[in-house]
Design a protein around this motif. Structure first.
Motif, short mmCIF file in Angstrom:
data_model
loop_
_atom_site.label_atom_id
_atom_site.label_comp_id
_atom_site.label_asym_id
_atom_site.label_seq_id
_atom_site.Cartn_x
_atom_site.Cartn_y
_atom_site.Cartn_z
N LYS A 84 0.84 -1.20 0.00
CA LYS A 84 0.00 0.00 0.00
C LYS A 84 0.87 1.24 0.00
N GLU A 85 0.26 2.35 -0.38
CA GLU A 85 0.83 3.68 -0.22
C GLU A 85 -0.28 4.54 0.35
N TYR A 86 0.08 5.66 0.97
CA TYR A 86 -0.98 6.44 1.59
C TYR A 86 -0.54 7.88 1.82
N TYR A 87 -1.54 8.71 2.17
CA TYR A 87 -1.32 10.13 2.41
C TYR A 87 -1.95 10.48 3.75
N HIS A 88 -1.19 11.17 4.60
CA HIS A 88 -1.68 11.57 5.92
C HIS A 88 -2.21 13.00 5.87
#
Length: 278
Positions: A84-88
């Protein structure tokens, strides 16, 4: 696991009973509009597919911004990184300008609903549990800078993933409660007391809420923080992206969770275990 009608007369009691039994509650007919969630999924999908996401690479100190798949989490007790990749998203953090207004509107709506859900939890806590809370649960998140909205992107599977790696290995959340609109693809599972894994009812439009470790800590273990995971899709579904939008409710840093921990000390301990904080 019961799907509770938010508009029903006994919604709070039924919701908290489900949390107590399984660590999860599922709401339908809730106030967050499906059209808003769909729009966010579409717009952030474009962000993750675009070439400039590295311009927003995360700040190791503040923990805001974009986390690539190379540095994303390794679940506690696991060796393989999640796929996965993600943005906070934090209201004070960096957000792409064209995405800012919509995502912060969602953050505010979900945070308002969160206060009501925490009031339900407190209202239906036994007296001996409620007296453990250092302050009203909904007050713990008032004016907090710590509540985190994570926009998750599980990319299509290529077939050459590391052996044993899945989209999100079994884990428990760190925070008080997590609020999650049903994702655009299935895959979320919760571990029952028997050890079996059960699919979480994820009809598009449902709102999925689960207990985190901080509520377990604050309630003296009465409310269980339950293991959950996102399994890899099979067949033609393996070629589809999956977007997910969990809001992790975090108290203010100084809030006392128990005799052992404040929010800050507990979070620091867990982030170090996850390998995203030194």
């Amino acid at each position: 696991m019961q799907v509770v009608d938010y508009l029903s007369e006994n919604a709070g009691q039924e919701f908290v009973a489900s949390l107590r039994e399984t660590g999860f509650g599922v709401l339908r007919n809730h106030p967050i509009k499906q059209e808003l969630v769909e729009s966010i999924y579409q717009n952030w999908q474009q962000f993750f597919l675009a070439g400039n996401k590295e311009d927003f690479a995360f700040d190791p100190e503040k923990q805001d911004g974009f986390f690539s798949s190379e540095i994303s989490e390794t679940a506690k007790g696991h060796k393989q990184k999640d796929i996965k990749e993600y943005y906070h998203i934090y209201p004070w953090g960096r957000i792409p300008e064209e995405l800012k207004t919509e995502i912060l509107h969602y953050y505010q709506l979900a945070s308002e609903l969160a206060k009501e859900l925490l009031n339900w939890v407190e209202q239906y806590s036994p007296a001996e549990v409620a007296k453990l809370y250092s302050e009203p649960l909904s007050n713990m998140i008032m004016d907090t800078p710590n509540t985190l909205l994570r926009v998750l992107h599980y990319p299509p599977l290529s077939g050459d993933e590391e052996m044993g790696a899945i989209r999100a290995a079994a884990h428990e959340d760190i925070n008080l409660l997590t609020i999650l609109p049903a994702a655009n693809e299935p895959g979320l599972q919760v571990q029952l007391k028997s050890g079996e894994w059960q699919d979480v009812p994820s009809d598009f439009g449902n709102l999925i809420i689960n207990i985190g470790d901080m509520l377990q800590e604050a309630s003296g273990g009465y409310f269980p923080s339950t293991s959950h995971r996102v399994i890899n899709p099979e067949g033609s579904d393996a070629s589809k992206s999956r977007i997910s939008l969990p809001l992790f409710l975090h108290p203010r840093s100084e809030v006392k969770l128990s005799e052992r921990h404040t929010q800050h000390s507990y979070l620091l301990e867990r982030l170090r275990e996850l390998g995203v904080k030194v």
